[in-house]
Design an enzyme around this catalytic site. Structure first.
Site, PDB file in Angstrom:
ATOM      1  N   GLU A 146       3.059   8.867   2.619  1.00 47.52           N
ATOM      2  CA  GLU A 146       3.511   9.152   4.272  1.00 47.52           C
ATOM      3  C   GLU A 146       2.861   8.010   4.927  1.00 47.52           C
ATOM      4  OE1 GLU A 146       3.145  13.042   5.885  1.00 47.52           O
ATOM      5  OE2 GLU A 146       4.508  12.480   7.275  1.00 47.52           O
ATOM      6  N   GLU A 152      -4.253   9.311  12.730  1.00 49.08           N
ATOM      7  CA  GLU A 152      -4.176  10.060  11.625  1.00 49.08           C
ATOM      8  C   GLU A 152      -4.520   9.348  10.165  1.00 49.08           C
ATOM      9  OE1 GLU A 152      -0.774  12.822  11.505  1.00 49.08           O
ATOM     10  OE2 GLU A 152      -0.743  13.152  13.497  1.00 49.08           O
ATOM     11  N   ASP A 179       8.484   9.273   8.438  1.00 46.97           N
ATOM     12  CA  ASP A 179       8.617  10.328   9.247  1.00 46.97           C
ATOM     13  C   ASP A 179       8.962   9.885  10.685  1.00 46.97           C
ATOM     14  OD1 ASP A 179       7.614  12.140  11.288  1.00 46.97           O
ATOM     15  OD2 ASP A 179       6.478  13.025   9.787  1.00 46.97           O
ATOM     16  N   THR A 180      10.175  10.245  11.324  1.00 41.14           N
ATOM     17  CA  THR A 180      10.660   9.767  12.537  1.00 41.14           C
ATOM     18  C   THR A 180       9.437  10.113  13.576  1.00 41.14           C
ATOM     19  OG1 THR A 180      11.628  11.741  12.838  1.00 41.14           O
ATOM     20  CG2 THR A 180      12.875  10.204  11.863  1.00 41.14           C
ATOM     21  N   TYR A 181       8.689  11.025  13.734  1.00 37.18           N
ATOM     22  CA  TYR A 181       7.769  11.084  14.519  1.00 37.18           C
ATOM     23  C   TYR A 181       6.699  10.458  14.601  1.00 37.18           C
ATOM     24  CZ  TYR A 181       3.237  13.200  16.492  1.00 37.18           C
ATOM     25  OH  TYR A 181       2.143  13.138  17.147  1.00 37.18           O
ATOM     26  N   HIS A 182       6.325   9.779  13.467  1.00 45.20           N
ATOM     27  CA  HIS A 182       4.997   8.746  13.356  1.00 45.20           C
ATOM     28  C   HIS A 182       5.782   7.286  13.721  1.00 45.20           C
ATOM     29  CE1 HIS A 182       2.381  11.485  12.139  1.00 45.20           C
ATOM     30  NE2 HIS A 182       3.019  11.966  11.177  1.00 45.20           N
ATOM     31  N   HIS A 205      10.558  12.608   6.747  1.00 41.25           N
ATOM     32  CA  HIS A 205      10.506  13.722   7.560  1.00 41.25           C
ATOM     33  C   HIS A 205      11.103  13.393   8.835  1.00 41.25           C
ATOM     34  CE1 HIS A 205       6.297  15.519   5.955  1.00 41.25           C
ATOM     35  NE2 HIS A 205       7.481  15.994   5.340  1.00 41.25           N
ATOM     36  N   ARG A 211       7.316  16.830  18.637  1.00 42.66           N
ATOM     37  CA  ARG A 211       7.262  17.905  17.329  1.00 42.66           C
ATOM     38  C   ARG A 211       7.891  19.221  17.634  1.00 42.66           C
ATOM     39  NH1 ARG A 211       2.458  15.612  13.536  1.00 42.66           N
ATOM     40  NH2 ARG A 211       4.094  15.236  12.094  1.00 42.66           N
ATOM     41  N   GLU A 240      10.333  18.843  10.168  1.00 39.24           N
ATOM     42  CA  GLU A 240       8.914  19.205  10.553  1.00 39.24           C
ATOM     43  C   GLU A 240       8.853  19.422  12.007  1.00 39.24           C
ATOM     44  OE1 GLU A 240       5.381  17.286   8.082  1.00 39.24           O
ATOM     45  OE2 GLU A 240       5.848  16.145   9.827  1.00 39.24           O
TER      46      GLU A 240
END
Ligand code: FUD
Length: 288
Positions: A146, A152, A179-182, A205, A211, A240
């Protein structure tokens, strides 16, 4: 294609009550798969999970972020070895649950590093993942790494960095997990990285910029889902979301989940299931 939800949408504890609730509610919200965080593999009841998954007709994947004491990039060989042992144990658990995927931050600790990754740490992680990929393949499990934001990990913050690292891992049983958030924090846009990663994308994700509820933040989901359609992505797509309404001691702290973005997991999850399936359907009809 399997559409799933991360178990933290429903529970932060993975005892019998927590697991039963999360599996029942994930199925009720209309998902095909539940992603179970294995932050504490030693305390996880794999037989119970397997039985509950079967009962509810749900598939499972597993994810985790390594910690300081299991960091594969650590200069201390004992720490890196502990990480490899722990991931080996996670493979056994995924196998026992009937799952075929292990993903997340399984290449470094999931924490804010105060210095860049070192060449030695990178090489140690790549070598361990190469060995683990072989063991995973024997168990019919695929690994995905990921890509997360700079707070992170110090190793993989963009899709392109992940591709370069995959070349070092050098094993066909390992792919990229976006992951679209990141991506919303680190990438230039939500479309081109999907095309860059292309057939080496193995896990997705879907998370909003804060979030919380999908569609209520700044993530350009249209661009992202267009990218998935363009590369004919067929792997898992997992929702998520985190709120202080559901707390897991390890994960909530690591990810800084201090705000209460929602109260009603069931409503949030049903909304996400409709949102994701709607977007996937939309881009397929345009492409077709
Ligand atoms: C971390 C993240 C998660 C995490 C997973 C572990 O920011 O996005 O995907 O790796 O929750 O279970």
């Amino acid at each position: 294609m399997q559409i799933g939800a991360h178990a933290l949408v429903f529970t932060g504890t993975f005892d019998e009550a927590g697991l039963t609730h999360a599996i029942r509610e994930t199925s009720k919200a209309g998902f095909d798969l539940i992603e179970i965080p294995l932050m504490d593999p030693a305390g996880f009841d794999r037989d119970l999970a397997a039985r509950l998954l079967k009962e509810h007709g749900l598939a499972a994947s597993a994810s985790l972020g390594l910690s300081e004491s299991t960091d594969l990039t650590s200069p201390d060989p004992a720490v890196a070895a502990a990480g490899e042992r722990m991931l080996g144990e996670c493979l056994e658990i995924v196998h026992a649950m009937g799952g075929t995927r292990l993903c997340g931050v399984i290449y470094s600790a999931m924490k804010k590093y105060l210095e860049p990754a070192t060449a030695a740490g990178r090489a140690s992680s790549a070598a361990a993942l190469h060995r683990l990929a072989g063991r995973a393949a024997d168990l019919g499990i695929h690994l995905s790494l990921e890509v997360v934001n700079r707070y992170e990990t110090n190793l993989l913050n963009t899709g392109r960095q992940a591709l370069a690292f995959l070349d070092e891992v050098d094993h066909p049983n390992v792919s990229v997990h976006l992951d679209t958030y990141h991506m919303n924090i680190e990438e230039p846009d939500l479309f081109s990285p999907v095309l860059d990663v292309a057939d080496r994308l193995g896990y997705v994700h879907i998370g909003e910029s804060h979030r919380g509820y999908l569609g209520s933040g700044t993530v350009d989901f249209d661009a992202f889902f267009r990218g998935l359609a363009r590369i004919d992505y067929d792997g898992p797509v997992v929702f998520e979301s985190f709120s202080s309404a559901v707390v897991n001691e390890d994960l909530s702290r690591m990810l800084g989940i201090w705000r209460n973005l929602w109260q009603d997991s069931g409503d949030l999850a049903a909304h996400a299931n409709t949102f994701i399936r709607g977007r996937l359907h939309g881009v397929r009809s345009i492409a077709g």
